[in-house]
Motif scaffolding. Structure first.
Motif, mmCIF file in Angstrom:
data_model
loop_
_atom_site.group_PDB
_atom_site.id
_atom_site.type_symbol
_atom_site.label_atom_id
_atom_site.label_comp_id
_atom_site.label_asym_id
_atom_site.label_seq_id
_atom_site.Cartn_x
_atom_site.Cartn_y
_atom_site.Cartn_z
ATOM 1 N N ARG A 14 111.250 5.690 -10.191
ATOM 2 C CA ARG A 14 112.049 6.725 -9.520
ATOM 3 C C ARG A 14 111.676 8.080 -10.128
ATOM 4 O O ARG A 14 111.193 8.150 -11.263
ATOM 5 C CB ARG A 14 113.550 6.469 -9.674
ATOM 6 C CG ARG A 14 114.050 6.596 -11.103
ATOM 7 C CD ARG A 14 115.557 6.320 -11.193
ATOM 8 N NE ARG A 14 115.911 5.980 -12.542
ATOM 9 C CZ ARG A 14 115.847 4.761 -13.077
ATOM 10 N NH1 ARG A 14 115.424 3.753 -12.366
ATOM 11 N NH2 ARG A 14 116.198 4.542 -14.322
ATOM 12 N N ASP A 15 111.891 9.116 -9.378
ATOM 13 C CA ASP A 15 111.572 10.487 -9.805
ATOM 14 C C ASP A 15 110.166 10.539 -10.406
ATOM 15 O O ASP A 15 109.197 10.304 -9.718
ATOM 16 C CB ASP A 15 112.639 11.016 -10.770
ATOM 17 C CG ASP A 15 114.028 11.057 -10.134
ATOM 18 O OD1 ASP A 15 114.112 11.339 -8.926
ATOM 19 O OD2 ASP A 15 115.014 10.784 -10.851
ATOM 20 N N TYR A 16 110.039 10.797 -11.725
ATOM 21 C CA TYR A 16 108.746 10.814 -12.406
ATOM 22 C C TYR A 16 108.638 9.692 -13.435
ATOM 23 O O TYR A 16 107.819 9.729 -14.337
ATOM 24 C CB TYR A 16 108.523 12.176 -13.076
ATOM 25 C CG TYR A 16 108.226 13.248 -12.066
ATOM 26 C CD1 TYR A 16 106.913 13.542 -11.714
ATOM 27 C CD2 TYR A 16 109.250 13.942 -11.434
ATOM 28 C CE1 TYR A 16 106.639 14.508 -10.765
ATOM 29 C CE2 TYR A 16 108.986 14.913 -10.489
ATOM 30 C CZ TYR A 16 107.681 15.187 -10.158
ATOM 31 O OH TYR A 16 107.408 16.143 -9.215
ATOM 32 N N GLU A 17 109.487 8.713 -13.286
ATOM 33 C CA GLU A 17 109.541 7.576 -14.212
ATOM 34 C C GLU A 17 108.666 6.441 -13.668
ATOM 35 O O GLU A 17 108.802 6.030 -12.519
ATOM 36 C CB GLU A 17 110.984 7.116 -14.349
ATOM 37 C CG GLU A 17 111.216 6.086 -15.415
ATOM 38 C CD GLU A 17 112.700 5.746 -15.533
ATOM 39 O OE1 GLU A 17 112.985 4.583 -15.861
ATOM 40 O OE2 GLU A 17 113.553 6.621 -15.290
ATOM 41 N N THR A 31 107.902 2.193 -20.387
ATOM 42 C CA THR A 31 108.400 3.187 -19.440
ATOM 43 C C THR A 31 107.878 4.546 -19.869
ATOM 44 O O THR A 31 107.988 4.918 -21.046
ATOM 45 C CB THR A 31 109.941 3.210 -19.418
ATOM 46 O OG1 THR A 31 110.403 1.923 -18.995
ATOM 47 C CG2 THR A 31 110.473 4.269 -18.473
ATOM 48 N N VAL A 32 107.284 5.260 -18.937
ATOM 49 C CA VAL A 32 106.825 6.624 -19.200
ATOM 50 C C VAL A 32 107.540 7.548 -18.231
ATOM 51 O O VAL A 32 107.892 7.152 -17.126
ATOM 52 C CB VAL A 32 105.286 6.759 -19.090
ATOM 53 C CG1 VAL A 32 104.591 5.963 -20.176
ATOM 54 C CG2 VAL A 32 104.775 6.338 -17.726
ATOM 55 N N ASP A 33 107.768 8.767 -18.655
ATOM 56 C CA ASP A 33 108.512 9.719 -17.835
ATOM 57 C C ASP A 33 108.171 11.126 -18.304
ATOM 58 O O ASP A 33 107.724 11.338 -19.438
ATOM 59 C CB ASP A 33 110.022 9.457 -17.994
ATOM 60 C CG ASP A 33 110.878 10.154 -16.946
ATOM 61 O OD1 ASP A 33 110.328 10.732 -15.993
ATOM 62 O OD2 ASP A 33 112.114 10.103 -17.093
ATOM 63 N N GLU A 34 108.384 12.061 -17.424
ATOM 64 C CA GLU A 34 108.194 13.465 -17.763
ATOM 65 C C GLU A 34 109.483 14.017 -18.358
ATOM 66 O O GLU A 34 110.579 13.544 -18.029
ATOM 67 C CB GLU A 34 107.812 14.272 -16.519
ATOM 68 C CG GLU A 34 106.432 13.960 -15.988
ATOM 69 C CD GLU A 34 105.332 14.300 -16.966
ATOM 70 O OE1 GLU A 34 105.382 15.377 -17.591
ATOM 71 O OE2 GLU A 34 104.410 13.468 -17.116
ATOM 72 N N LEU A 38 111.398 18.056 -14.653
ATOM 73 C CA LEU A 38 110.847 17.090 -13.688
ATOM 74 C C LEU A 38 111.479 15.717 -13.836
ATOM 75 O O LEU A 38 111.921 15.112 -12.880
ATOM 76 C CB LEU A 38 109.329 16.962 -13.860
ATOM 77 C CG LEU A 38 108.498 18.198 -13.540
ATOM 78 C CD1 LEU A 38 107.026 17.929 -13.831
ATOM 79 C CD2 LEU A 38 108.689 18.613 -12.095
ATOM 80 N N GLY A 39 111.454 15.194 -15.056
ATOM 81 C CA GLY A 39 111.968 13.860 -15.308
ATOM 82 C C GLY A 39 113.192 13.880 -16.185
ATOM 83 O O GLY A 39 113.836 14.918 -16.360
#
Length: 142
Positions: A14-17, A31-34, A38-39
């Protein structure tokens, strides 16, 4: 050049995840995310994963050499400082990576340790690849 190949799958949650899956059995997903805005910082972003990969690779390469040289390693800590800067076109890029490895070794291990300091970086796949530049082919399917 023929060699080994590893496969990593990155899937949008979801989103930037994103969920990162590795081609190794029994290895947890990552799990990577901004970071905001943004995230949500639900995990490290790509620059942090690159920093971790370089720090881990250099640490493992030094540790491997020290163990082969019978250097007694009591403890080791690595700190990676990754600098980001805009390039001439205005895009953010990793501009510099400074790595400080701090092993605690027994004093009688000094000769073997000195030899490892001369050679260990050559065995770090990630750092040497980044230094030389990596050919990246990108394909987007529609």
């Amino acid at each position: 050049m023929e060699g080994k190949q590893i496969v990593t799958t990155v899937e949008l949650l979801r989103d930037y995840e994103f969920k990162v899956k590795f081609d190794i059995e029994n290895v947890s997903e990552l799990t990577v995310d901004e970071p905001p805005p943004l995230g949500r910082s639900a995990g490290p972003n790509a620059s942090r994963v690159l920093s971790a990969a370089i720090g881990n690779c250099l640490s493992a390469s030094l540790l491997f050499c020290m163990r082969k040289a019978k250097v007694e390693v009591n403890q080791m800590k690595t700190v990676v400082r990754t600098s980001l800067a805009r390039n001439k076109e205005g895009y953010w890029r990793v501009s510099r990576i400074d790595v400080k490895i701090s092993p605690k070794i027994s004093p009688e291990s000094a000769p073997g340790f000195r030899r490892c300091l001369e050679i260990f970086e050559r065995y770090c796949i990630v750092t040497q690849s980044v230094r030389e530049g990596i050919d990246v082919k990108v394909e987007v399917e529609q």
